[in-house]
Design a protein around this motif. Structure first.
Motif, PDB file in Angstrom:
ATOM      1  N   GLN A 172       0.860  -1.193   0.000  1.00  8.91           N
ATOM      2  CA  GLN A 172       0.000   0.000   0.000  1.00  8.91           C
ATOM      3  C   GLN A 172       0.892   1.237   0.000  1.00  8.91           C
ATOM      4  O   GLN A 172       1.180   1.813   1.031  1.00  8.91           O
ATOM      5  N   ALA A 173       1.337   1.609  -1.194  1.00  3.78           N
ATOM      6  CA  ALA A 173       2.364   2.654  -1.318  1.00  3.78           C
ATOM      7  C   ALA A 173       1.839   4.044  -0.981  1.00  3.78           C
ATOM      8  O   ALA A 173       2.521   4.845  -0.355  1.00  3.78           O
ATOM      9  N   VAL A 174       0.615   4.338  -1.399  1.00 11.31           N
ATOM     10  CA  VAL A 174       0.000   5.642  -1.111  1.00 11.31           C
ATOM     11  C   VAL A 174      -1.363   5.362  -0.494  1.00 11.31           C
ATOM     12  O   VAL A 174      -2.152   4.606  -1.032  1.00 11.31           O
TER      13      VAL A 174
ATOM     14  N   GLY B 126      10.192  13.529   2.611  1.00  9.90           N
ATOM     15  CA  GLY B 126      10.022  12.347   3.452  1.00  9.90           C
ATOM     16  C   GLY B 126      11.114  11.347   3.122  1.00  9.90           C
ATOM     17  O   GLY B 126      11.732  11.429   2.057  1.00  9.90           O
ATOM     18  N   GLU B 127      11.326  10.413   4.044  1.00 16.30           N
ATOM     19  CA  GLU B 127      12.370   9.407   3.838  1.00 16.30           C
ATOM     20  C   GLU B 127      12.063   8.541   2.621  1.00 16.30           C
ATOM     21  O   GLU B 127      10.908   8.452   2.191  1.00 16.30           O
ATOM     22  N   SER B 128      13.076   7.863   2.150  1.00 19.88           N
ATOM     23  CA  SER B 128      12.940   6.977   1.005  1.00 19.88           C
ATOM     24  C   SER B 128      11.853   5.926   1.258  1.00 19.88           C
ATOM     25  O   SER B 128      11.739   5.406   2.358  1.00 19.88           O
ATOM     26  N   GLY B 129      11.030   5.668   0.250  1.00 21.00           N
ATOM     27  CA  GLY B 129      10.011   4.619   0.351  1.00 21.00           C
ATOM     28  C   GLY B 129       8.679   5.080   0.919  1.00 21.00           C
ATOM     29  O   GLY B 129       7.783   4.266   1.132  1.00 21.00           O
ATOM     30  N   CYS B 130       8.516   6.392   1.162  1.00 18.54           N
ATOM     31  CA  CYS B 130       7.272   6.848   1.802  1.00 18.54           C
ATOM     32  C   CYS B 130       6.163   7.160   0.805  1.00 18.54           C
ATOM     33  O   CYS B 130       5.062   7.528   1.202  1.00 18.54           O
ATOM     34  N   GLY B 131       6.437   7.027  -0.502  1.00 11.04           N
ATOM     35  CA  GLY B 131       5.364   7.199  -1.485  1.00 11.04           C
ATOM     36  C   GLY B 131       5.418   8.485  -2.283  1.00 11.04           C
ATOM     37  O   GLY B 131       4.465   8.822  -2.986  1.00 11.04           O
ATOM     38  N   LYS B 132       6.535   9.195  -2.218  1.00 11.26           N
ATOM     39  CA  LYS B 132       6.652  10.462  -2.949  1.00 11.26           C
ATOM     40  C   LYS B 132       6.589  10.232  -4.460  1.00 11.26           C
ATOM     41  O   LYS B 132       5.797  10.858  -5.164  1.00 11.26           O
TER      42      LYS B 132
HETATM   43  N1  LIG Z   1       6.718  -1.115  -9.263  1.00 12.21           N
HETATM   44  C1  LIG Z   1       6.608  -1.356  -7.947  1.00 12.21           C
HETATM   45  N2  LIG Z   1       6.333  -2.594  -7.482  1.00 12.21           N
HETATM   46  C2  LIG Z   1       6.188  -2.832  -6.160  1.00 12.21           C
HETATM   47  N3  LIG Z   1       6.335  -1.901  -5.210  1.00 12.21           N
HETATM   48  C3  LIG Z   1       6.614  -0.646  -5.594  1.00 12.21           C
HETATM   49  C4  LIG Z   1       6.761  -0.295  -6.984  1.00 12.21           C
HETATM   50  N4  LIG Z   1       7.048   1.036  -7.059  1.00 12.21           N
HETATM   51  C5  LIG Z   1       7.063   1.488  -5.783  1.00 12.21           C
HETATM   52  N5  LIG Z   1       6.799   0.480  -4.915  1.00 12.21           N
HETATM   53  C6  LIG Z   1       6.746   0.599  -3.439  1.00 12.21           C
HETATM   54  O1  LIG Z   1       5.956   1.722  -3.088  1.00 12.21           O
HETATM   55  C7  LIG Z   1       6.482   2.345  -1.923  1.00 12.21           C
HETATM   56  C8  LIG Z   1       6.683   3.823  -2.193  1.00 12.21           C
HETATM   57  O2  LIG Z   1       7.710   3.983  -3.149  1.00 12.21           O
HETATM   58  P1  LIG Z   1       8.175   5.403  -3.713  1.00 12.21           P
HETATM   59  O3  LIG Z   1       6.997   6.252  -4.012  1.00 12.21           O
HETATM   60  O4  LIG Z   1       9.085   5.110  -4.847  1.00 12.21           O
HETATM   61  O5  LIG Z   1       8.984   6.013  -2.495  1.00 12.21           O
HETATM   62  P2  LIG Z   1       9.812   7.391  -2.439  1.00 12.21           P
HETATM   63  O6  LIG Z   1       9.145   8.200  -1.358  1.00 12.21           O
HETATM   64  O7  LIG Z   1      11.197   7.002  -2.036  1.00 12.21           O
HETATM   65  O8  LIG Z   1       9.753   8.044  -3.782  1.00 12.21           O
HETATM   66  C9  LIG Z   1       7.760   1.595  -1.569  1.00 12.21           C
HETATM   67  O9  LIG Z   1       7.461   0.700  -0.545  1.00 12.21           O
HETATM   68  C10 LIG Z   1       8.108   0.877  -2.834  1.00 12.21           C
HETATM   69  O10 LIG Z   1       8.802  -0.294  -2.572  1.00 12.21           O
END
Ligand SMILES: Nc1ncnc2c1ncn2[C@@H]1O[C@H](COP(=O)(O)OP(=O)(O)O)[C@@H](O)[C@H]1O
Ligand SMILES: [Mg+2]
Length: 331
Positions: free
Chosen positions: A22-24, A41-47
């Motif tokens: 659930q990315a966002v 926000g930190e890496s992986g937070c959905g930006k």
């Molecule tokens: N193509 C994908 N398949 C599976 N998970 C994904 C994919 N793209 C992003 N995610 C996951 O969604 C979440 C948010 O990622 P992201 O938006 O790239 O973070 P950031 O804030 O660093 O930009 C992370 O947990 C990432 O692993």
């Protein structure tokens, strides 16, 4: 002021063998004409997932916009056909990424790449397109633009390449420019120059900018407003002054304590202990609870209601909510 972008309750997931990421998870954002909104926000937070959703660049499968709307100048981007989206992408909304090389074609001259978009989307002659490309290179600070038009990407330094990518993004005069970690790959001096360039471009063209970064220090000078994301949610938003001088969420306070600040020389940097939660099964309550120095009993159980601290400043934190006591009292 005219609102050009309005994101409401956006939910984006990726369905993988391991489960659903659930990315966002319910993002609300708005952007007004001519302003710079920073998403931090930190890496992986959905930006990036949030930004890519605006441009409809979520790979599907595995990705899916599950819920919510993204209105850009009245159109809901989540509902448009692919053909309609292609008309908007690169023309009304442009995007810049961290690595300039991904946006440049190594086999074409800079001039060809700059004029390609123009010829495709605008009905103009080669001479006109060339002139506009040269003007754009001047705007982004490339010396001897007429000569440089004939050169290939590898003949430019990293900072110059990012300037060219910015020129390419701006050449069709978009109303919205989304820059995802545009300076992360650059060294500090060049980084500062590129940030100044964004400010100059905004003054001269009036384009609205969404600037995405994991580094709050980057946005200290150029953001009008800041949205702080954590575990797929916007946990605090405010003007730059509100976020830097009256940060309310313990996560925002933690982020600020962990980056160097020009106005507080000599302050000790304190990283936030721990790591963000797994987005396969995000916690029911506030996702920051496990790392929060001020966590209360209620925090891990129920996600906090949003509290408005001013007309522009809002936070999702139980510390601001009188009702927290009621929840704490329940078993
Ligand atoms: N193509 C994908 N398949 C599976 N998970 C994904 C994919 N793209 C992003 N995610 C996951 O969604 C979440 C948010 O990622 P992201 O938006 O790239 O973070 P950031 O804030 O660093 O930009 C992370 O947990 C990432 O692993
Ligand atoms: Mg990212």
């Amino acid at each position: 002021m005219e609102k050009i972008l309005d994101i409401n309750d956006l939910h984006v997931s990726f369905v993988t063998y391991g489960g659903e990421v659930q990315a966002v998870r319910g993002v609300d954002l708005e952007l007004y004409k001519g302003e710079t909104l920073a998403i931090v926000g930190e890496s992986g937070c959905g930006k990036s997932v949030t930004a890519n959703s605006i441009m409809r660049l979520i790979p599907s499968p595995p990705g899916k916009i599950k819920k919510g709307s993204i209105h850009f100048k009245g159109n809901d981007m989540t509902k448009l056909s692919n053909k309609q989206v292609r008309k908007i992408r690169g023309v009304d909304i442009s995007m810049i990424f961290q690595d300039p090389m991904t946006a440049l074609n190594p086999t074409l001259t800079i001039g060809n790449q700059l004029t390609e978009g123009l010829k495709q989307h605008r009905n103009i002659s080669s001479t006109q397109a060339n002139k506009q490309a040269v003007d754009m290179l001047k705007l982004v600070g490339i010396p001897n633009p007429e000569e440089r038009m004939k050169q290939y990407p590898h003949q430019f330094s990293g900072g110059m390449r990012q300037r060219i990518v910015i020129a390419m993004a701006l050449i069709c005069e978009p109303e919205l420019l989304i820059a995802d970690e545009p300076t992360t790959a650059l060294d500090v001096t060049i980084q500062a120059q590129i940030l100044q360039l964004f400010q100059k471009i905004q003054r001269e063209t009036g384009v609205s900018i969404i600037l995405i970064t994991h580094d709050l220090g980057v946005v200290a000078k150029i953001a009008d407003r800041i949205a702080v994301m954590y575990a797929g949610k916007v946990i605090e938003t405010g003007t730059r002054q509100e976020i830097f001088y009256r940060p309310n969420h313990p996560y925002t306070q933690g982020l600020l304590n962990s980056v160097p600040r020009l106005d507080q020389k000599g302050e000790k940097l304190i990283p936030i202990a721990g790591t963000p939660p797994d987005l396969f099964s995000p916690p029911e309550g506030c996702p920051f609870t496990a790392r929060c120095p001020k966590a209360m009993e209620v925090c891990s159980r129920v996600y906090p209601f949003q509290t408005e601290l001013s007309g522009t400043h809002a936070v999702d934190c139980w510390l601001q909510d009188e009702r927290a006591k009621k929840y704490t009292a329940s078993p």
